[in-house]
Design an enzyme around this catalytic site. Structure first.
Site, PDB file in Angstrom:
ATOM      1  N   HIS A  74      62.904  44.886  70.563  1.00  0.00           N
ATOM      2  CA  HIS A  74      63.143  46.130  70.386  1.00  0.00           C
ATOM      3  C   HIS A  74      63.442  46.944  71.749  1.00  0.00           C
ATOM      4  O   HIS A  74      64.391  47.680  71.962  1.00  0.00           O
ATOM      5  CB  HIS A  74      62.225  46.741  69.358  1.00  0.00           C
ATOM      6  CG  HIS A  74      62.471  48.204  69.086  1.00  0.00           C
ATOM      7  ND1 HIS A  74      63.363  48.737  68.519  1.00  0.00           N
ATOM      8  CD2 HIS A  74      61.706  49.301  69.287  1.00  0.00           C
ATOM      9  CE1 HIS A  74      63.523  49.946  68.587  1.00  0.00           C
ATOM     10  NE2 HIS A  74      62.356  50.485  68.955  1.00  0.00           N
ATOM     11  N   TYR A 125      57.141  38.792  64.733  1.00  0.00           N
ATOM     12  CA  TYR A 125      58.210  38.937  63.618  1.00  0.00           C
ATOM     13  C   TYR A 125      59.128  37.991  63.542  1.00  0.00           C
ATOM     14  O   TYR A 125      59.977  38.114  62.629  1.00  0.00           O
ATOM     15  CB  TYR A 125      58.589  40.526  63.338  1.00  0.00           C
ATOM     16  CG  TYR A 125      59.357  41.173  64.386  1.00  0.00           C
ATOM     17  CD1 TYR A 125      60.487  40.852  64.682  1.00  0.00           C
ATOM     18  CD2 TYR A 125      58.687  41.953  65.421  1.00  0.00           C
ATOM     19  CE1 TYR A 125      61.272  41.641  65.775  1.00  0.00           C
ATOM     20  CE2 TYR A 125      59.024  42.482  66.349  1.00  0.00           C
ATOM     21  CZ  TYR A 125      60.537  42.541  66.627  1.00  0.00           C
ATOM     22  OH  TYR A 125      61.282  43.079  67.653  1.00  0.00           O
ATOM     23  N   ARG A 141      70.154  40.819  67.914  1.00  0.00           N
ATOM     24  CA  ARG A 141      69.329  41.670  69.081  1.00  0.00           C
ATOM     25  C   ARG A 141      68.475  40.600  69.806  1.00  0.00           C
ATOM     26  O   ARG A 141      67.504  40.193  69.340  1.00  0.00           O
ATOM     27  CB  ARG A 141      68.269  42.639  68.420  1.00  0.00           C
ATOM     28  CG  ARG A 141      67.929  43.775  69.667  1.00  0.00           C
ATOM     29  CD  ARG A 141      66.605  44.540  69.147  1.00  0.00           C
ATOM     30  NE  ARG A 141      65.456  43.657  68.808  1.00  0.00           N
ATOM     31  CZ  ARG A 141      64.477  43.933  67.920  1.00  0.00           C
ATOM     32  NH1 ARG A 141      64.708  44.839  67.138  1.00  0.00           N
ATOM     33  NH2 ARG A 141      63.572  43.104  68.030  1.00  0.00           N
TER      34      ARG A 141
HETATM   35  C1  TPP Z   1      63.756  59.207  62.116  1.00  0.00           C
HETATM   36  C2  TPP Z   1      63.305  58.055  62.849  1.00  0.00           C
HETATM   37  N1  TPP Z   1      62.191  57.468  62.558  1.00  0.00           N
HETATM   38  C3  TPP Z   1      61.690  56.595  63.040  1.00  0.00           C
HETATM   39  C4  TPP Z   1      62.102  56.299  64.321  1.00  0.00           C
HETATM   40  C5  TPP Z   1      61.411  55.208  65.333  1.00  0.00           C
HETATM   41  N2  TPP Z   1      62.306  54.060  65.384  1.00  0.00           N
HETATM   42  C6  TPP Z   1      63.082  53.844  66.770  1.00  0.00           C
HETATM   43  S1  TPP Z   1      64.136  52.663  66.619  1.00  0.00           S
HETATM   44  C7  TPP Z   1      63.888  52.220  64.942  1.00  0.00           C
HETATM   45  C8  TPP Z   1      64.179  51.137  64.331  1.00  0.00           C
HETATM   46  C9  TPP Z   1      65.621  51.158  64.520  1.00  0.00           C
HETATM   47  O1  TPP Z   1      66.400  50.247  63.691  1.00  0.00           O
HETATM   48  P1  TPP Z   1      67.787  50.080  63.684  1.00  0.00           P
HETATM   49  O2  TPP Z   1      68.399  51.242  63.060  1.00  0.00           O
HETATM   50  O3  TPP Z   1      68.175  48.853  62.954  1.00  0.00           O
HETATM   51  O4  TPP Z   1      68.458  50.115  65.276  1.00  0.00           O
HETATM   52  P2  TPP Z   1      68.114  49.027  66.266  1.00  0.00           P
HETATM   53  O5  TPP Z   1      66.718  49.410  66.947  1.00  0.00           O
HETATM   54  O6  TPP Z   1      68.220  47.641  65.760  1.00  0.00           O
HETATM   55  O7  TPP Z   1      69.492  49.285  67.209  1.00  0.00           O
HETATM   56  C10 TPP Z   1      62.464  53.070  64.485  1.00  0.00           C
HETATM   57  C11 TPP Z   1      62.124  52.955  63.342  1.00  0.00           C
HETATM   58  C12 TPP Z   1      63.006  56.958  64.728  1.00  0.00           C
HETATM   59  N3  TPP Z   1      63.692  56.801  66.177  1.00  0.00           N
HETATM   60  N4  TPP Z   1      63.666  58.007  64.093  1.00  0.00           N
END
Ligand code: TPP
Lengths: 334, 378
Positions: B275, B284, B271
């Site tokens: 975020h 980080y 990425r």
């Molecule tokens: C059940 C749940 N817990 C927490 C969140 C908050 N949250 C949104 S994105 C994220 C990180 C997701 O990481 P990843 O699965 O690696 O996907 P990326 O953002 O890297 O595409 C979090 C913790 C959420 N959307 N859903």
């Protein structure tokens, strides 16, 4: 003229019949859950269905409630009508994420493009001597979630009619089965089972003039018993069976309380943050000038559901209901 | 003799259904991510496909930068950019037939657009005028899913239902590396394997779940390894190599379509942006790490391959950029118009028929709006 034999049947049998009839009438109806196939469910509500309709339509799923409900969402997206069985009230909790974040709001988030016709059968409530996690009354959680219908039968006939209506509904319905009434019998005509009025109508189970008992599910027979006992003390109690917690039938309830001027809400789940508070508030808002006394609640204690050897102290019984009815002599005491 | 001493000597006869389904060896992913670009395998790829992937990558990158710019202008509430991950997004959209279904996570706007969704409607959720801005049936794209991994069981259920109906439909579900830790990931993979559902899971391992690196997310050798325990193949692919992702997904989709059941594909990518626009990635990770990955940019990789082989020249590059620019201009213009919202919609789609309680609340809002209107005219 032919007379139809009204034979005694159990609520469980009526539920099975409703499932069978729904599956026969509509090939998109699928039953799924833990042990619903070969075993017929731990309460035997799906008994014989796998044999009749095959494993593709009556599916023993892996043991995973979120997975069961989550895959049901996808199946409904593709035009099926899943009827999901959660084995016991407290074991539905792993599926809450799917229920609340998706099932309840898919119609809303897609502006009506993707309704989810899922029925979620949840055996609930106590009184069967179940060990921990087998007796919760979880209706308040479901009621607090917009997008879900929440219904619960108290009679054999309603069990059939309400389940047919739930499966036919284009919206998700949480179908709460009072497990201590599974084996309750009623005369019922299994040859010509009747449907019910649309979901959302309460019914007056007993007419009376001096106060209304507002109740549902497992507490309905208790309230009817209390009403009979109360005649000895000169009370003529009306008993309203809500049948549907969402939508709520304000009309039937308010009309009853306006006639009687007094009301007690009776249910097994705890009173703090429970359904009774909501119901009492609604009644007060609509019937304030007709009320001779505050709306009272007789509910389970605000404790985790007790162990089986103590549950009789927790469950609202006839005496506790009669005590509350006695307290409805408000103006005499104050 | 104690029970422990009996070990090995005594083995009860298992019940008849208790048989290991498969030899795990063919299910295991390769040690290194599969690559096509810059290898001999690239010569076998249809040049038209490479050009198509390139055009979509360039358009996708421009979409990401434009959407990010729209957050700065207050036109989008938030945007989770997929810059750096475009190869996964585009390949996911392109491997599917029209009848197939895509199940995107909240970051996968680009995959939805590459599948044909109106770029503005795909942003409705992030703009905030409604939750899903499109009819999921139109392009067979499920609503962008915000709770992590919860879309995965939906994909399994849909694929299963399609197969029961006799339809030749595959579902492809996208999830992030962080999402693989959720219980729904496990339940979805398990259901898919047990039901042999025609579904493909694509994990975009972009290194982070917001700030948490992969090492704190899992102790598995790779995310693709997780497949083996469920009894499905796991595949590891270079997520910045559009040709490789396309090829691996194409094989997985064909495998599912032929009745072979699910596959878990892990695409190793990065990425590049934070975020979301609201995140501060410097807290980080270091810029050096980002730079390493910039050097492995999916567009650059493909551009290099195409130009080396004489399949793309300056004009071709410019044409792709101009097409992307036109898309961005159109997106900008349309996003700069205020959406017309009807507050009555709040009550319209909760149930098939509004409950009496909702009707009362609707009447209240209607009266409030009328009073507002009257006040405005006074
Ligand atoms: C059940 C749940 N817990 C927490 C969140 C908050 N949250 C949104 S994105 C994220 C990180 C997701 O990481 P990843 O699965 O690696 O996907 P990326 O953002 O890297 O595409 C979090 C913790 C959420 N959307 N859903």
């Amino acid at each position: 003229m032919t007379t139809v034999a009204l034979k005694p049947a159990t609520m469980a049998q009526a539920l099975t019949r409703a499932l069978r009839d729904a599956m026969t009438a509509d090939p998109t109806v699928h039953v799924m859950g833990e042990d619903v196939g070969t075993l017929g469910g731990v309460f035997r509500v799906t008994d014989g269905l796998a044999k009749e309709f095959g494993e593709d339509r009556v599916t023993d799923t892996p043991l995973a409630e979120a997975g069961i409900l989550g895959t049901a969402v996808g199946m409904a997206m593709y035009g099926l009508r899943p009827v999901v069985e959660m084995q016991f009230d407290a074991f539905a909790y792993p599926a809450f994420e799917q229920l609340i974040s998706h099932v309840a709001r898919m119609r809303n988030r897609t502006r009506g493009a993707m309704p989810l016709p899922i029925t979620i059968r949840v055996p609930y409530g106590g009184g069967i001597g179940g060990v921990e996690h087998h007796s919760d009354s979880s209706e308040a959680y479901y009621m607090a979630t917009p997008g879900l219908h929440v219904v619960t039968p108290a009679t054999v006939a309603d069990a059939y009619g309400l389940l047919r209506a739930a499966i036919a509904s284009d919206d998700p319905v949480v179908f709460l089965e009072p497990k201590r009434l599974y084996w309750s019998k009623d005369t019922w005509n299994p040859e010509e089972p009747q449907g019910v009025e649309p979901i959302g109508r309460a019914v007056v189970r007993r007419t009376g003039r001096s106060a209304t008992l507002i109740t549902y599910g497992p507490s309905v027979p208790v309230c009817l018993e209390a009403a009979e006992a109360a005649t000895a003390e000169g009370w003529d109690l009306e008993v309203v069976d809500l049948r549907s917690l969402v939508p709520f039938d304000d009309e039937t309830v308010a009309a009853s309380v306006r006639r009687t001027g007094r009301a007690v809400v009776v249910h097994e789940s705890g009173s703090y943050g429970g359904p009774g508070g909501e119901i009492a508030a609604r009644v007060t808002e609509r019937c304030f000038h007709h009320l001779e006394a505050p709306v009272l609640r007789v509910a389970g204690f605000d404790i985790p559901y007790p162990p089986p050897m103590l549950e009789r102290h927790h469950l609202p019984g006839v005496d506790r209901i009669l005590d509350a009815v006695g307290r409805l002599q408000w103006e005499a005491e104050n | 003799m104690t029970v422990m001493e009996q070990r090995g000597a005594y083995r009860p006869t298992p019940p008849p259904a208790w048989q290991p389904r498969t030899d795990p060896a063919p299910l295991l992913p390769d040690a290194l991510p599969y690559r096509v670009l810059g290898t001999d395998a690239a010569a076998d790829v249809d040049p038209a496909l490479l050009r198509r992937l390139y055009a979509e990558l360039v358009r996708g990158r421009r979409y990401n930068t434009q959407a990010t710019a729209l957050t700065k202008q207050g036109r989008l509430a938030v945007y989770p950019s997929s810059t750096g991950q475009e190869a996964c997004e585009v390949a996911a959209a392109l491997v599917l037939e029209e009848r197939d279904w895509l199940f995107p996570s909240y970051r996968d706007t680009l995959a939805a657009v590459a599948r044909g969704l109106d770029p503005v409607q795909a942003l409705t959720l992030l703009r905030g005028d409604w939750h899903t801005g499109y009819d999921p049936h139109e392009h067979r794209v499920a609503p962008l899913c915000t709770p992590l991994a919860t879309q995965l069981p939906h994909a399994v259920g849909l694929a299963h239902a399609a197969r029961l109906k006799g339809d030749d439909v595959v579902a492809l579900a996208l999830v992030g590396d962080g999402g693989t830790s959720e219980g729904d990931f496990h339940e979805a993979l398990n259901f898919a394997a047990v039901w042999q559902a025609p579904v493909v899971f694509l994990v975009q391992n972009n290194g982070f779940a917001i700030s948490v690196p992969l090492a704190k997310q899992t102790a598995a050798p790779s995310l693709a390894h997780k497949a083996v325990g469920y009894g499905m193949p796991g595949r590891l692919v270079d997520g910045n190599d559009a040709a490789a992702v396309h090829q691996v997904l194409t094989e997985a989709v064909a495998h599912a379509r032929a009745g072979g059941g699910p596959t878990l594909v892990e695409a190793v990518t990065y990425r590049i942006d934070a975020h979301t626009n609201a995140d501060d990635a410097t807290r980080y990770r270091g810029e050096g790490e980002v730079e390493t990955w910039r050097a492995h940019d999916p567009i650059a990789l493909l551009e290099h391959e195409l130009t080396e082989r004489g399949l793309l020249d300056e004009d071709g590059i410019r044409a792709a950029q101009e097409a992307a620019e036109a898309m961005a201009a159109d997106l900008r213009a349309r996003m700069n118009q205020d959406p017309v919202l009807d507050p009555m919609d709040l009550f319209a789609h909760v149930y098939a028929e509004p409950t009496p309680q909702l009707r009362e609340q609707q009447a209240l809002l209607k009266a409030e709006l009328a009073a507002e209107e009257e006040g405005a005219h006074r």
